[in-house]
Design a protein around this motif. Sequence first.
Motif, PDB file in Angstrom:
ATOM      1  N   LYS A   1       1.162  -1.194  -0.039  1.00 43.53           N
ATOM      2  CA  LYS A   1       0.098  -0.239  -0.047  1.00 43.53           C
ATOM      3  C   LYS A   1       0.869   1.126   0.343  1.00 43.53           C
ATOM      4  N   SER A   2       0.238   2.318  -0.271  1.00 47.42           N
ATOM      5  CA  SER A   2       0.875   3.631  -0.522  1.00 47.42           C
ATOM      6  C   SER A   2       1.040   4.258   1.068  1.00 47.42           C
ATOM      7  N   GLU A   3       2.107   5.266   1.127  1.00 52.50           N
ATOM      8  CA  GLU A   3       2.146   5.734   2.443  1.00 52.50           C
ATOM      9  C   GLU A   3       0.912   6.550   2.679  1.00 52.50           C
ATOM     10  N   GLY A   4       0.405   7.221   1.689  1.00 52.15           N
ATOM     11  CA  GLY A   4      -0.940   8.064   2.132  1.00 52.15           C
ATOM     12  C   GLY A   4      -1.985   7.243   2.425  1.00 52.15           C
ATOM     13  N   GLU A   5      -2.344   5.933   1.819  1.00 48.56           N
ATOM     14  CA  GLU A   5      -3.384   5.035   2.312  1.00 48.56           C
ATOM     15  C   GLU A   5      -2.941   4.515   3.953  1.00 48.56           C
ATOM     16  N   LEU A   6      -2.042   4.129   4.186  1.00 55.80           N
ATOM     17  CA  LEU A   6      -1.553   3.718   5.611  1.00 55.80           C
ATOM     18  C   LEU A   6      -1.669   4.970   6.493  1.00 55.80           C
ATOM     19  N   ALA A   7      -1.155   6.113   6.110  1.00 52.88           N
ATOM     20  CA  ALA A   7      -1.178   7.385   7.077  1.00 52.88           C
ATOM     21  C   ALA A   7      -2.801   7.565   7.561  1.00 52.88           C
ATOM     22  N   ALA A   8      -3.557   7.221   6.678  1.00 52.24           N
ATOM     23  CA  ALA A   8      -4.880   7.670   6.750  1.00 52.24           C
ATOM     24  C   ALA A   8      -5.702   6.502   7.666  1.00 52.24           C
ATOM     25  N   ARG A   9      -5.297   5.267   7.294  1.00 52.77           N
ATOM     26  CA  ARG A   9      -6.301   3.806   7.573  1.00 52.77           C
ATOM     27  C   ARG A   9      -5.800   3.758   9.108  1.00 52.77           C
ATOM     28  N   VAL A  10      -4.440   3.636   9.191  1.00 51.63           N
ATOM     29  CA  VAL A  10      -4.079   3.163  10.770  1.00 51.63           C
ATOM     30  C   VAL A  10      -4.476   4.073  11.777  1.00 51.63           C
TER      31      VAL A  10
ATOM     32  N   ALA B   1       3.510  -0.134   9.207  1.00 53.50           N
ATOM     33  CA  ALA B   1       2.806   0.914   9.731  1.00 53.50           C
ATOM     34  C   ALA B   1       3.326   1.563  10.860  1.00 53.50           C
ATOM     35  N   SER B   2       4.297   1.169  11.440  1.00 50.17           N
ATOM     36  CA  SER B   2       5.244   1.907  12.268  1.00 50.17           C
ATOM     37  C   SER B   2       6.020   2.934  11.470  1.00 50.17           C
ATOM     38  N   THR B   3       6.547   2.634  10.497  1.00 51.18           N
ATOM     39  CA  THR B   3       7.598   3.390   9.884  1.00 51.18           C
ATOM     40  C   THR B   3       6.854   4.397   9.064  1.00 51.18           C
ATOM     41  N   ILE B   4       5.689   4.483   8.727  1.00 47.39           N
ATOM     42  CA  ILE B   4       4.799   5.194   7.868  1.00 47.39           C
ATOM     43  C   ILE B   4       3.781   5.942   8.691  1.00 47.39           C
ATOM     44  N   ALA B   5       3.148   5.294   9.723  1.00 44.94           N
ATOM     45  CA  ALA B   5       2.001   6.003  10.520  1.00 44.94           C
ATOM     46  C   ALA B   5       2.195   6.210  11.969  1.00 44.94           C
ATOM     47  N   LEU B   6       3.427   5.982  12.491  1.00 43.47           N
ATOM     48  CA  LEU B   6       3.331   6.022  13.871  1.00 43.47           C
ATOM     49  C   LEU B   6       3.309   7.698  14.543  1.00 43.47           C
ATOM     50  N   ASP B   7       3.822   8.512  13.901  1.00 39.04           N
ATOM     51  CA  ASP B   7       3.649   9.802  14.202  1.00 39.04           C
ATOM     52  C   ASP B   7       2.401  10.518  14.044  1.00 39.04           C
ATOM     53  N   TYR B   8       1.604   9.959  13.228  1.00 38.73           N
ATOM     54  CA  TYR B   8       0.104  10.252  12.880  1.00 38.73           C
ATOM     55  C   TYR B   8      -0.778   9.628  14.193  1.00 38.73           C
ATOM     56  N   VAL B   9      -0.245   8.381  14.479  1.00 36.94           N
ATOM     57  CA  VAL B   9      -1.154   7.734  15.637  1.00 36.94           C
ATOM     58  C   VAL B   9      -0.951   8.253  16.926  1.00 36.94           C
TER      59      VAL B   9
END
Length: 270
Positions: free
Chosen positions: A51-60, A83-91
């Motif tokens: 999946k793209s970075e954008g998809e995971l940054a929104a989904r997770v 998920a961590s390398t892409i979305a951790l800061d967003y979470v």
Amino acid sequence: MSAQSIATTAPLLFFDTGVGGLSVLREVRKLLPTAPIVYAADYAGLPYGTKSEGELAARVPALLGRLVERYKPQLVTIACNTASTIALDYVRAALNIPVVGTVPAIKPASLMTKTGVIGLLGTQATIRQGYVDRLASEFAANKTLLRHGSPDLVYAAEAKLRGEKPDQPVIQAAVDGLLSQPGGDNMDVMILACTHFPLVQSELQEAIGRDIQFVDGSKGIARRIEHLTAGTIWPSVPDNGIFVTTGQLDEMDAYRPVLQSFGLEHVETL
């Protein structure tokens, strides 16, 4: 009743695309054997590695927001390197409780290697992340870091935990993806940079055919969780844990024996 004892009713929440995060939970259970557990698997989103970075940054963050609202954990562990390398800061920005991430074990691998050649086996999404570049620059600047993305290895690990035999050509292709690179013959440490991959470590070792050290982040994550929950008064005996999936409930039937071995007795859908 003290605040500490009240906190024992709040579980630890683990999140992954599938059952890969069980490799992390296994180490946490050694340190915190009676901690209440909720394990969430995003089977509807599997695989994350393509999946793209954008998809995971929104989904997770969206999924974890729903999970935290329902189960009210005291801590979240994203037991997924991608998920961590892409979305951790967003979470972390979205939640008001501690969030532990999973990152490739480049630092310990650099201390373990004798030849200076390290292999990093992960998903396509993980191995291309700038975060990995920064870890390599900081901790392995004088080492040779070989990278290979093996999304099919996720499915091999899933098959193993369903009680099936992992696909041997997939195992061999993952190993060959590192060994065939320049310097691969001298690789003496392999980083398993996907939480699914330690589940097939014995198969990877057999396919390599020579001694090699494996390293992943699960022990470090377990120690971090233990530190962040220090002072918590846990139950005297473990509760029946919860496994929650974003996929179909009947698809989990084959996994129930292994889930029960981890104390995850209840299976629910999100």
